[in-house]
Design an enzyme around this catalytic site. Structure first.
Site, PDB file in Angstrom:
ATOM      1  N   ASP A  43       0.842  -1.205   0.000  1.00  0.00           N
ATOM      2  CA  ASP A  43       0.000   0.000   0.000  1.00  0.00           C
ATOM      3  C   ASP A  43       0.870   1.246   0.000  1.00  0.00           C
ATOM      4  OD1 ASP A  43      -2.268  -1.485  -0.189  1.00  0.00           O
ATOM      5  OD2 ASP A  43      -3.061  -0.982   1.776  1.00  0.00           O
ATOM      6  N   HIS A  72      -9.842  -6.372   9.100  1.00  0.00           N
ATOM      7  CA  HIS A  72      -9.234  -7.380   8.221  1.00  0.00           C
ATOM      8  C   HIS A  72      -9.049  -8.737   8.904  1.00  0.00           C
ATOM      9  CE1 HIS A  72      -8.691  -4.242   5.293  1.00  0.00           C
ATOM     10  NE2 HIS A  72      -7.911  -3.540   6.095  1.00  0.00           N
ATOM     11  N   HIS A  74       1.928  -8.227   2.866  1.00  0.00           N
ATOM     12  CA  HIS A  74       0.984  -7.158   3.179  1.00  0.00           C
ATOM     13  C   HIS A  74      -0.041  -7.565   4.233  1.00  0.00           C
ATOM     14  CE1 HIS A  74      -1.073  -3.411   2.742  1.00  0.00           C
ATOM     15  NE2 HIS A  74      -2.208  -3.990   2.376  1.00  0.00           N
TER      16      HIS A  74
END
Length: 436
Positions: free
Chosen positions: A174, A300, A290
């Protein structure tokens, strides 16, 4: 294991665990997305300059020009203006709907001396830049920040990183948060240029790099064109996963958004890469990806479970020392853990997706706090990992804290080589690596 090795492993386990969880902290307010005024430059002027390691004693220099005839040439030397060496590389470009990128240059220079300042110029035009190569041996320091974006907090994070003395920047996904708006890739490149042109930035992809449009645009097109990493140099066929050596550490950058099952190219590449690791030459083994595998934040949850089920046994058998992840916009550190349980021969897992993204912090954690979770806090910041020698490394997390650098979490880590875990698991690793 000999009689002394369990004691060593236990001492190492206790050593990295003796840090308090977190103190009460009043968080500053969010900051706006940065605005970048139009700053016209000559079409041949190098823009968005950044560097990355490219194999033994080599560096890849990347930049963009508006002039398609500009050469992919880098001139360099060890004194200002004294360019006694040069190299010519390759270039690419891409289209994304109505957007067309500039000419993206990738030029590998070297061989270079270790721990040396070089001065360089891109495309025979524009200003002079300088970078310092990493050392050949310990100590070496990594700056770590994921999920950067382009906000006021991003700038605060970059300012803090600029104040520390480090050799390589690690970014677990990101980057720009362009999110289909391709000009935001350009502004991100300009934002990070002061740091990324002076020290190598080693990155892996996150979900915000996907930018796929079914039947129209392939995933990671912008990312792959702009941020080329040494995947070919490490035997990988994808820019989404690769490895590299620096000083006495071997680092593996995994792709959370590339296929990872046992029959995938990534898994086969990982097995092959681990089979070549010599812990006498690179006693420290680090992994970046990630999506975190160990995550007690409500954000998440479970997204890394599939990859973890496939790859954690392999990484455990290989005695990986440290796994760094992003994605969750907060900070969390574990003790050594494997299969969800404290294990003195497991890896330390750190989530550091708190670089300054536009989506804000992930403030809600699951309670009670898991046994493996030692420290967790939803604040923007960055990490620093100083590997002192073959046996010890020092990790610290620095909360931005209203523009004042604060060391909010710290610990000494003992390598699994020195604790006896690598020798203990050598047979287990050989069995996995030799399996079809």
């Amino acid at each position: 294991m000999t009689a002394s090795k369990p004691l060593k492993a236990f001492v190492a386990f206790v050593f990295i665990s003796a840090t308090v969880t977190t103190a009460e902290y009043i968080r500053p307010q969010p900051r706006r997305t940065l605005e970048f005024p139009w700053d016209p430059k000559p079409s041949s002027h190098p823009q968005q300059v950044h560097i990355s390691l490219a194999g033994d004693s080599h560096m890849r220099v990347t930049w963009i020009t508006d002039d398609e005839s500009s050469p992919s040439v880098v001139e360099y030397g060890t004194s200002p203006g004294g360019y006694n060496c040069g190299a010519e590389g390759e270039s690419t470009s891409y289209r994304y709907l109505f957007y067309r990128s500039g000419k993206i240059h990738h030029t590998v220079i070297g061989p270079l001396e270790h721990d040396t300042v070089y001065f360089y110029r891109c495309g025979r035009q524009g200003p002079e830049f300088e970078f310092k190569t990493p050392p050949a041996q310990f100590p070496i320091t990594f700056a770590v920040a994921g999920d950067l974006g382009q906000t006021g907090w991003t700038k605060s994070t970059l300012d803090h990183i600029g104040q520390c003395k480090y050799d390589v920047h690690l970014l677990p996904g990101d980057l720009s948060y362009a999110d289909y708006m391709q000009h935001r890739w350009d502004t991100f490149g300009e934002l990070v240029q002061p740091l990324a042109s002076a020290r190598p930035w080693m990155v892996t992809q996150g979900n915000h790099e996907k930018e796929s449009i079914p039947l129209i645009m392939d995933a990671f097109q912008s990312y792959n064109a702009r941020w080329k990493m040494p995947f070919e140099e490490s035997g990988s066929n994808s820019n989404l996963y690769y490895s590299f050596d620096v000083a006495g550490a071997h680092l593996i950058m995994l792709g959370s958004y590339a296929d990872y099952d046992e029959y995938s190219d990534q898994y086969r590449w990982l097995k092959d890469d681990l089979s070549k690791v010599d812990r006498k030459k690179t006693p420290w083994l680090l992994v970046l990806l990630h999506v975190p595998w160990y995550n007690s934040n409500e954000a998440h949850q479970g997204e890394g479970d599939g990859m973890m089920a496939i790859m954690e046994p392999l990484l455990y058998a290989a005695s990986v020392d440290l796994v760094l992840a992003g994605h969750v916009h907060a900070y969390e550190r574990s003790i050594r853990v494997n299969n969800g349980k404290p294990d003195p021969c497991g890896a330390v897992y750190i989530t550091i997706g708190d670089g300054g993204n536009k989506e804000g912090l992930a403030r809600k954690y699951k309670n009670p706090q898991p046994d493996w979770s030692v420290f967790r806090e939803a604040s923007f910041g960055h990490g620093e990992l100083k590997i002192v020698n073959s046996t010890h490394a020092f990790w610290s997390w620095h909360r931005n804290d209203d523009d004042e650098p604060v060391r909010s979490d710290q610990l000494w880590i003992t390598s699994l080589v020195s604790s006896g875990c690598v020798a203990e698991k050598s047979r287990e690793l050989r069995k996995i690596l030799m399996s079809p």
